[in-house]
Design a protein around this motif. Structure first.
Motif, short mmCIF file in Angstrom:
data_model
loop_
_atom_site.label_atom_id
_atom_site.label_comp_id
_atom_site.label_asym_id
_atom_site.label_seq_id
_atom_site.Cartn_x
_atom_site.Cartn_y
_atom_site.Cartn_z
N ALA A 19 0.81 -1.21 0.00
CA ALA A 19 0.00 0.00 0.00
C ALA A 19 0.84 1.27 0.00
CB ALA A 19 -0.92 0.01 1.22
N TYR A 20 2.15 1.14 0.25
CA TYR A 20 3.05 2.30 0.23
C TYR A 20 3.13 2.90 -1.18
CZ TYR A 20 7.27 5.04 1.27
OH TYR A 20 8.18 6.05 1.45
N VAL A 21 2.92 2.04 -2.18
CA VAL A 21 2.94 2.49 -3.59
C VAL A 21 1.50 2.60 -4.08
CG1 VAL A 21 3.65 1.93 -5.93
CG2 VAL A 21 5.16 1.39 -4.01
N THR A 22 1.08 3.81 -4.40
CA THR A 22 -0.28 4.01 -4.88
C THR A 22 -0.31 4.26 -6.39
OG1 THR A 22 -0.13 6.37 -4.33
CG2 THR A 22 -1.10 4.90 -2.67
N ALA A 23 -1.48 4.05 -6.98
CA ALA A 23 -1.66 4.24 -8.42
C ALA A 23 -2.13 5.66 -8.70
CB ALA A 23 -2.66 3.22 -8.96
N ASP A 24 -1.40 6.37 -9.56
CA ASP A 24 -1.77 7.76 -9.85
C ASP A 24 -2.70 7.86 -11.06
OD1 ASP A 24 -0.16 7.46 -12.10
OD2 ASP A 24 1.57 8.45 -11.18
N ASP A 25 -2.90 9.08 -11.55
CA ASP A 25 -3.84 9.30 -12.65
C ASP A 25 -3.38 8.71 -13.99
OD1 ASP A 25 -5.49 10.65 -10.93
OD2 ASP A 25 -4.75 12.65 -11.47
N THR A 26 -2.10 8.38 -14.08
CA THR A 26 -1.60 7.81 -15.34
C THR A 26 -1.95 6.33 -15.48
OG1 THR A 26 0.57 7.20 -14.42
CG2 THR A 26 0.33 9.44 -15.29
N VAL A 27 -2.39 5.72 -14.38
CA VAL A 27 -2.74 4.30 -14.41
C VAL A 27 -4.19 4.14 -14.86
CG1 VAL A 27 -2.97 2.20 -13.01
CG2 VAL A 27 -1.10 3.81 -12.55
N ALA A 28 -4.41 3.24 -15.80
CA ALA A 28 -5.75 3.03 -16.36
C ALA A 28 -6.75 2.67 -15.26
CB ALA A 28 -5.71 1.93 -17.41
N ALA A 29 -7.97 3.11 -15.43
CA ALA A 29 -9.01 2.89 -14.43
C ALA A 29 -9.24 1.41 -14.13
CB ALA A 29 -10.31 3.54 -14.90
N ASP A 30 -9.13 0.56 -15.16
CA ASP A 30 -9.38 -0.87 -14.95
C ASP A 30 -8.19 -1.60 -14.33
OD1 ASP A 30 -7.66 -0.81 -17.08
OD2 ASP A 30 -8.91 -2.03 -18.42
#
Length: 237
Positions: free
Chosen positions: A63-74
């Protein structure tokens, strides 16, 4: 024949000396630490009953690494978490796999985001995760390259920034463990605030140089750094 006998005597003598020499064995231990949000891994080498070498590492949970806006929604899941007492909205990558375990990002009915799929209170899970991180074998949505050693190991990810020297604390902890032994370190106490507000752990009245909270502080759900080192020492005996 005489020369052959001399050779055989020398070989026998060398074998005897080797058998009588110091016997070293290395043990390992892995556990949740520092509030239960990180995994510590330790190795300790014991020679003739005494700890003679040790290593200590620490890695962040996925959980320390989160997905930002560049990562696809799916490819991600969005929900809320509590970060240092404040609720915030973040996205986790859908799956994180290591060893035989696969974590899945899940949102509760209340909107709380978490990873499920492995019990990190188990040493076997911590070991599998720690080793996968250090070998860059953690798979994020089926591929490596996101949850990497560089991103998760406190040795490399700049954890704490300038306000907290993780490496200095780790080195001081290992040094104290080897100098004083597990029993004395498990009885260490923190001195009153000094040196610009830092609280040093002391053993036998001497400052160890370590200031981090969990030097030997044990709470339910996770171990102290010294406890992990002590368990690695036990595994070597």
């Amino acid at each position: 024949m005489k020369n052959m006998n001399k050779v055989m005597i020398l070989v026998a003598a060398a074998s005897l000396l080797a058998a009588c020499g110091p016997k070293a064995k290395t043990g390992e231990a892995y556990a949740l630490c520092h509030g239960g949000s990180y995994v510590a891994g330790a190795t300790v080498t014991v020679t003739d009953g005494k700890a003679t070498a040790a290593t200590l590492g620490e890695v962040c949970l996925p959980a320390y690494v989160t997905a930002d806006d560049t990562v696809a929604a799916d490819a991600k899941v969005t929900g809320t978490i509590v970060d240092h007492g404040a609720e915030k909205t973040v996205s986790y990558y859908k799956t994180v796999a290591f060893g035989t375990y696969t974590l899945t990002a899940t949102v509760s009915e209340a909107g709380a985001l978490s990873y499920t799929g492995a019990d990190f209170s188990q040493a076997t899970v911590c070991e599998a995760y720690y080793k996968a991180v250090m070998a860059d074998e953690v798979k994020t949505n089926g591929a490596t390259g996101v949850h990497t050693k560089k991103a998760l190991s406190k040795e490399e990810n700049g954890y704490g920034g300038e306000r907290f020297n993780w490496k200095a604390n780790r080195d001081a902890t290992v040094e104290a463990f080897l100098k004083y032994g597990a029993e004395k370190c498990l009885a260490a106490t923190q001195a009153d605030a000094d040196d610009a507000g830092k609280k040093y752990w002391t053993v036998d009245g001497e400052k160890t140089g370590a200031t981090w909270t969990d030097f030997n502080q044990v709470k339910e759900g996770y171990d102290s750094y010294i406890k992990v080192l002590a368990d690695a020492e036990k595994a070597a005996k």
